[in-house]
Design an enzyme around this catalytic site. Structure first.
Site, PDB file in Angstrom:
ATOM      1  CG  ASP A  96     -15.129  -1.259   7.010  1.00  0.00           C
ATOM      2  OD1 ASP A  96     -14.864  -0.516   7.990  1.00  0.00           O
ATOM      3  OD2 ASP A  96     -14.380  -1.379   6.033  1.00  0.00           O
ATOM      4  CD  GLU A 144      -5.083   5.484  10.998  1.00  0.00           C
ATOM      5  OE1 GLU A 144      -4.246   6.094  10.273  1.00  0.00           O
ATOM      6  OE2 GLU A 144      -5.873   4.632  10.548  1.00  0.00           O
TER       7      GLU A 144
HETATM    8  C1  UGA Z   1      -8.322   2.599   6.852  1.00  0.00           C
HETATM    9  C2  UGA Z   1      -8.628   3.008   8.296  1.00  0.00           C
HETATM   10  O1  UGA Z   1      -9.109   1.884   9.025  1.00  0.00           O
HETATM   11  C3  UGA Z   1      -9.678   4.121   8.265  1.00  0.00           C
HETATM   12  O2  UGA Z   1     -10.071   4.453   9.568  1.00  0.00           O
HETATM   13  C4  UGA Z   1      -9.082   5.326   7.558  1.00  0.00           C
HETATM   14  O3  UGA Z   1     -10.042   6.375   7.456  1.00  0.00           O
HETATM   15  C5  UGA Z   1      -8.694   4.922   6.154  1.00  0.00           C
HETATM   16  O4  UGA Z   1      -7.853   3.749   6.134  1.00  0.00           O
HETATM   17  C6  UGA Z   1      -7.966   6.091   5.506  1.00  0.00           C
HETATM   18  O5  UGA Z   1      -6.726   6.069   5.479  1.00  0.00           O
HETATM   19  O6  UGA Z   1      -8.645   7.049   5.111  1.00  0.00           O
HETATM   20  P1  UGA Z   1     -10.335   1.502   5.240  1.00  0.00           P
HETATM   21  O7  UGA Z   1     -10.944   0.219   5.643  1.00  0.00           O
HETATM   22  O8  UGA Z   1      -9.505   1.520   4.021  1.00  0.00           O
HETATM   23  O9  UGA Z   1      -9.574   2.080   6.448  1.00  0.00           O
HETATM   24  O10 UGA Z   1     -11.459   2.667   5.131  1.00  0.00           O
HETATM   25  P2  UGA Z   1     -13.025   2.511   4.976  1.00  0.00           P
HETATM   26  O11 UGA Z   1     -13.545   1.516   5.964  1.00  0.00           O
HETATM   27  O12 UGA Z   1     -13.340   2.298   3.536  1.00  0.00           O
HETATM   28  O13 UGA Z   1     -13.542   3.967   5.412  1.00  0.00           O
HETATM   29  C7  UGA Z   1     -13.449   4.446   6.753  1.00  0.00           C
HETATM   30  C8  UGA Z   1     -14.818   4.979   7.209  1.00  0.00           C
HETATM   31  O14 UGA Z   1     -15.223   6.046   6.338  1.00  0.00           O
HETATM   32  C9  UGA Z   1     -15.936   3.921   7.180  1.00  0.00           C
HETATM   33  O15 UGA Z   1     -16.733   4.049   8.339  1.00  0.00           O
HETATM   34  C10 UGA Z   1     -16.715   4.273   5.913  1.00  0.00           C
HETATM   35  O16 UGA Z   1     -18.098   3.959   5.979  1.00  0.00           O
HETATM   36  C11 UGA Z   1     -16.513   5.782   5.813  1.00  0.00           C
HETATM   37  N1  UGA Z   1     -16.583   6.285   4.405  1.00  0.00           N
HETATM   38  C12 UGA Z   1     -15.906   5.660   3.398  1.00  0.00           C
HETATM   39  C13 UGA Z   1     -17.367   7.395   4.122  1.00  0.00           C
HETATM   40  O17 UGA Z   1     -17.998   7.969   5.018  1.00  0.00           O
HETATM   41  N2  UGA Z   1     -17.426   7.850   2.823  1.00  0.00           N
HETATM   42  C14 UGA Z   1     -16.768   7.227   1.793  1.00  0.00           C
HETATM   43  O18 UGA Z   1     -16.884   7.694   0.623  1.00  0.00           O
HETATM   44  C15 UGA Z   1     -15.988   6.107   2.097  1.00  0.00           C
HETATM   45 MN    MN Z   2     -12.629  -0.142   6.843  1.00  0.00          MN
END
Ligand code: UGA
Ligand code: MN
Length: 253
Positions: free
Chosen positions: A112, A199
């Site tokens: 995203d 991270e």
């Molecule tokens: C923040 C950080 O930018 C992420 O890299 C980190 O993993 C996350 O917090 C965390 O603390 O776990 P955020 O924007 O809240 O990010 O996270 P998302 O963008 O919703 O998810 C990170 C990645 O995991 C995305 O590429 C998303 O597609 C993937 N994801 C999310 C899954 O593969 N499965 C899910 O159920 C949700």
């Molecule tokens: Mn994100």
């Protein structure tokens, strides 16, 4: 070096739009290899077909998040860590398919975010572990390491959100050389840690603060933004679905 970008992704209405935006930036990057990891028990036709027509060099794997770590439908997204299983699966793939003769840098590219093609010139410079600013994250316009412009040494961080994190930067704010990933064979992400510490979890296993290489013009340029896509309102679609109809019968969106 080859840039190995690891992207966890999961099925939702905006998935194809997200992957389209990413792939069209990545097509502008020389020596790029996309590792796409689906959070699903099987590879989906949508992602399989998408990658096949993308024009990119890629590896497609799937690794479902265990159900006890999966976000509930109404959970706020900070409740559980995201991408853990998928990034670990990619690291395992790298460790079993690449070796000391490969020259590469690993970068975690969530589906995203928004990436400038100029970011990848910085990623390519990473000798051990490189860091750079990330826009629109941690409640700030930019969260960034404070660097000495001449040497690239990191002297501090400007983070205000959880500044006590060992490495107070976002997932999009660092790259790790392939040799480091191969040397530190057991370095992985973990589930049972404080929210926002993913991270730091990986970084503390592979480096120390004083080893970091500050890139992007002494950490003064923003080439990646932590954008987040709003879920679309599909209330009319839901009404159609209840009547056994849909706007996209036979049409992949
Ligand atoms: C923040 C950080 O930018 C992420 O890299 C980190 O993993 C996350 O917090 C965390 O603390 O776990 P955020 O924007 O809240 O990010 O996270 P998302 O963008 O919703 O998810 C990170 C990645 O995991 C995305 O590429 C998303 O597609 C993937 N994801 C999310 C899954 O593969 N499965 C899910 O159920 C949700
Ligand atoms: Mn994100």
């Amino acid at each position: 070096p080859v840039i190995y970008a690891i992207t966890p992704t999961f099925t939702r209405p905006v998935q194809k739009a997200e992957l389209t935006r990413l792939s069209q930036t990545f097509l502008l990057v020389p020596n790029f290899h996309w590792i796409v990891v689906e959070d699903s028990p099987k590879k989906t036709p949508l992602v399989t077909n998408f990658l096949a027509q993308s024009g990119l060099r890629y590896t497609h794997i799937n690794a479902p998040t265990p159900s006890n770590y999966k976000l509930g439908k109404h959970d706020p997204n900070w409740k559980k860590p995201r991408g853990v299983e998928q990034r670990n699966a990619a690291l395992r793939w790298i460790r079993s398919n690449l070796n000391e003769s490969n020259n590469g840098v690993i970068f975690f590219a969530d589906d995203d975010n928004t990436y400038s093609r100029h970011l990848f010139k910085e990623v390519a410079k990473v000798k051990r572990v490189g860091v750079w600013p990330v826009g629109l994250v941690g409640g700030l316009m930019v969260e960034r390491p404070i660097c000495d412009k001449a040497t690239g040494k990191v002297t501090g961080f400007n983070a205000v959100w959880k500044p006590d994190r060992p490495f107070p930067i976002d997932m999009a704010g660092f790259g790790i050389n392939l040799q480091v990933i191969l040397e530190k064979k057991t370095a992985l992400f973990a589930y049972d840690i404080q929210s926002g510490f993913q991270e730091s979890e990986i970084l503390k296993q592979v480096t120390t603060r004083d080893e970091l290489e500050g890139l992007a013009d002494g950490c003064t340029k923003v080439y990646v933004w932590h954008t987040r896509t709003q879920a679309p309102v599909l209330n009319t679609e839901t009404i159609l679905n209840k009547k056994g109809k849909s706007s996209n019968d036979g049409i992949e969106v």
